[in-house]
Enzyme design. Structure first.
Site, short mmCIF file in Angstrom:
data_model
loop_
_atom_site.label_atom_id
_atom_site.label_comp_id
_atom_site.label_asym_id
_atom_site.label_seq_id
_atom_site.Cartn_x
_atom_site.Cartn_y
_atom_site.Cartn_z
N THR A 376 5.48 13.37 47.82
CA THR A 376 4.11 13.19 48.32
C THR A 376 3.52 14.56 48.62
OG1 THR A 376 5.15 12.74 50.47
CG2 THR A 376 4.32 10.86 49.24
N HIS A 480 11.57 9.93 46.87
CA HIS A 480 10.42 9.06 47.12
C HIS A 480 9.12 9.83 46.99
CE1 HIS A 480 8.84 10.30 51.08
NE2 HIS A 480 10.09 10.47 51.50
N CYS A 481 8.09 9.11 46.56
CA CYS A 481 6.72 9.64 46.59
C CYS A 481 5.96 8.74 47.57
CB CYS A 481 6.10 9.66 45.19
SG CYS A 481 6.32 8.15 44.23
N LEU A 482 4.85 8.17 47.16
CA LEU A 482 4.17 7.21 48.04
C LEU A 482 4.69 5.80 47.78
CD1 LEU A 482 2.06 6.56 50.18
CD2 LEU A 482 0.35 6.38 48.35
N THR A 488 8.35 9.24 41.42
CA THR A 488 9.78 9.05 41.70
C THR A 488 10.54 8.74 40.41
OG1 THR A 488 9.37 8.29 43.96
CG2 THR A 488 11.43 7.59 42.93
#
Length: 543
Positions: A376, A480-482, A488
């Site tokens: 993120t 992880h991203c959002l 990801t």
């Protein structure tokens, strides 16, 4: 004080189904149903005539006969369920469940006094144990079973674990009714009522005993595997001294723990039971769909217990690859695999709640992740107020964190690196953290070189000798991203390419979607960048 008395569907008891002077093969139905004057009655002569006409090709498609046939189907279903409820009132849910499981009596036949006697005898036998059920000469339909006597204990092992088709719907109905009755009672529970009433709750028709008994029905239906896996995950969650599955039994570790537990411990136990009860509503909803004619679910998202940032309708979580903590608690994270081998753990950005962040930190600690990769961007974190849990010092429940920045670099996508120390009780672990600050959502990195550089950084993060690839969900990078699907998935696929540039990217995407959900690697521009990285790696290999 909670009450656990089940309200009867009507005033009908077992004796209501015994009709003197009526042929044992006459179809029975409930007259004046849904009133205080409901009673069991034999089929009328006019109904018999219409049923007979329904068997004749000339009349079976007429409107009056078709309407009669549908009415009969509804009547048969209602009286069977009322009869099973009356049996449950007298002999208990466990005996009825066991009888339906072991008996091969055709439950799709109209209810007659002959069928009433056969089913009742099966339930009586089951109430006295499986051995009595098998030995009972009047029991005309017991499935193949083998008796195993070990150490003085006699067990029944099924040679055919599949129940007959006619038994599946009654078993599903029992599970559904049990859930609809017990869930509200579990939701009303508090620490005081748990301590005062546990014996009542965990015996007879108490909500804890009934819940465990009813959920066993799903294990007896192979087509209900997804539902059974879902409830098995919930039953395996540790609450107090034992797994939740053991909370339907008196006189064991659970009861002894409750007697000695502090008010705070009981409050925490009830809190877990409440979130489990909420998850069980998903099972109730699926059973309602099946009852309405839907087929058994072929896939189901795993339980999230309020820990997931997004609803599973938006970001599904494959329950078959869902990561679980040592206490059985499922977290909203999946193990991504390619060609049968684990690649990375993947999830959404942790939900900004104490429980969700504690579970996330416990996972990093217990799984000894080789590194944590946060994709993120800084702008996105500020705009969406995402938790910067990986920098600074925090306490999330039982987990304490202390993170120190190691380096900042503009190369490779503006990566900040931290060493985050985690501690929970006596367990300690330090995990490298890579925060990529400039990867926009739904877009590729500024250059293919930066993606390859980032993949190298992740692969070189080998904390405490932990391998970059594993045969389990331990020692893997957590990414992880959002949402945990686009960036990801791209990052994890880049790791696969670094291992083997010849890997089939379409197959990587397919395997990731099977591992987590169908949204993995959904952004076309990011997939194009992966192909460019693959071409670049192949050229380097060739030269």
């Amino acid at each position: 004080m909670l009450r656990y008395d089940e309200r009867k569907l009507n005033n009908l008891t077992l004796s209501s189904f015994s009709k003197s002077g009526v042929s044992s093969d006459t179809r029975l139905y409930i007259a004046k149903e849904n009133t205080d004057k409901a009673y069991v009655a034999p089929e009328k002569f006019s109904s018999k005539v219409l049923t007979w006409l329904g068997k004749m090709p000339l009349f079976k498609n007429t409107e009056v006969v078709q309407k009669h046939t549908e009415n009969i189907r509804v009547q048969n279903q209602k009286i069977l369920q009322t009869f099973l409820q009356a049996l449950t009132e007298k002999y208990g849910e466990k005996a009825v469940n066991n009888a339906l499981y072991m008996s091969s009596i055709n439950m799709n036949k109209p209810l007659t006094q002959r069928l009433v006697v056969q089913i009742t005898e099966c339930v009586k036998g089951a109430d006295g144990g499986f051995i009595n059920l098998i030995k009972n000469k009047d029991n005309v339909g017991v499935m193949n079973a083998a008796l195993v006597i070990k150490g003085g204990d006699t067990k029944v092992t099924e040679q055919n674990n599949d129940v007959g088709a006619e038994s599946k719907q009654p078993l599903l109905d029992i599970a559904l009714k049990g859930l609809k009755r017990t869930i509200p009672q579990l939701e009303q529970m508090d620490g005081n009522s748990l301590r005062e009433n546990f014996q009542e709750m965990a015996s007879g028709n108490g909500p804890l005993r009934s819940l465990m008994t009813n959920l066993q029905s799903l294990n007896k239906i192979p087509e209900a595997k997804q539902l059974n896996d879902y409830v098995t995950t919930l039953k395996n969650i540790q609450i107090g001294a034992d797994r939740f599955s053991q909370w339907g039994t008196c006189g064991g570790e659970v009861e002894r723990w409750i007697d000695k537990a502090s008010t705070h411990e009981l409050t925490q136990a009830v809190k877990k039971i409440h979130v489990i009860a909420k998850e069980l509503k998903n099972v109730t909803a699926e059973l309602e769909k099946i009852k309405a004619g839907a087929s058994m679910p072929q896939t189901m998202s795993g339980p999230t217990l309020g820990l997931a940032r997004f609803a599973v309708s938006s970001i599904p979580i494959n329950q078959q690859t869902q990561v679980k903590l040592s206490d059985g608690m499922p977290v909203p994270v999946n193990t991504l695999t390619f060609d049968g081998k684990p690649v990375a753990l993947a999830g959404s950005c942790p939900k900004n709640t104490p429980d969700a962040l504690e579970a996330h930190m416990k996972m990093l600690l217990e799984k000894e992740c080789s590194c944590l990769v946060v994709l993120t961007s800084e702008d996105q974190m500020q705009a969406k107020q995402l938790p910067a849990y990986f920098r600074g010092s925090y306490t999330f429940g039982e987990v304490h964190t202390n993170s120190q920045k190691v380096s900042s670099a503009s190369q490779g996508g503006a990566i900040d690196q931290y060493n985050m120390q985690l501690s929970c009780g006596e367990k300690r672990y330090t995990i490298p953290v890579l925060h990529v600050k400039n990867w926009p959502d739904h877009q590729p990195l500024p250059s293919t070189d930066q993606l390859e550089y980032l993949a190298d950084r992740v692969k070189n993060s080998n904390q405490n000798g932990a391998p970059g690839r594993s045969s389990s969900d331990k020692h893997l990078p957590m990414i992880h991203c959002l949402g945990g699907v686009g960036r990801t998935g791209t990052m994890a696929a880049a790791l696969v390419l670094k291992d083997n540039p010849h890997s089939n990217l379409e197959q990587v995407r397919a395997d990731f979607r099977n591992s987590r959900n169908n949204r993995m690697l959904e952004d076309a521009s990011q997939f194009v960048q992966l192909k460019a990285m693959q071409a670049q790696l192949l050229m380097t290999t060739a030269s």
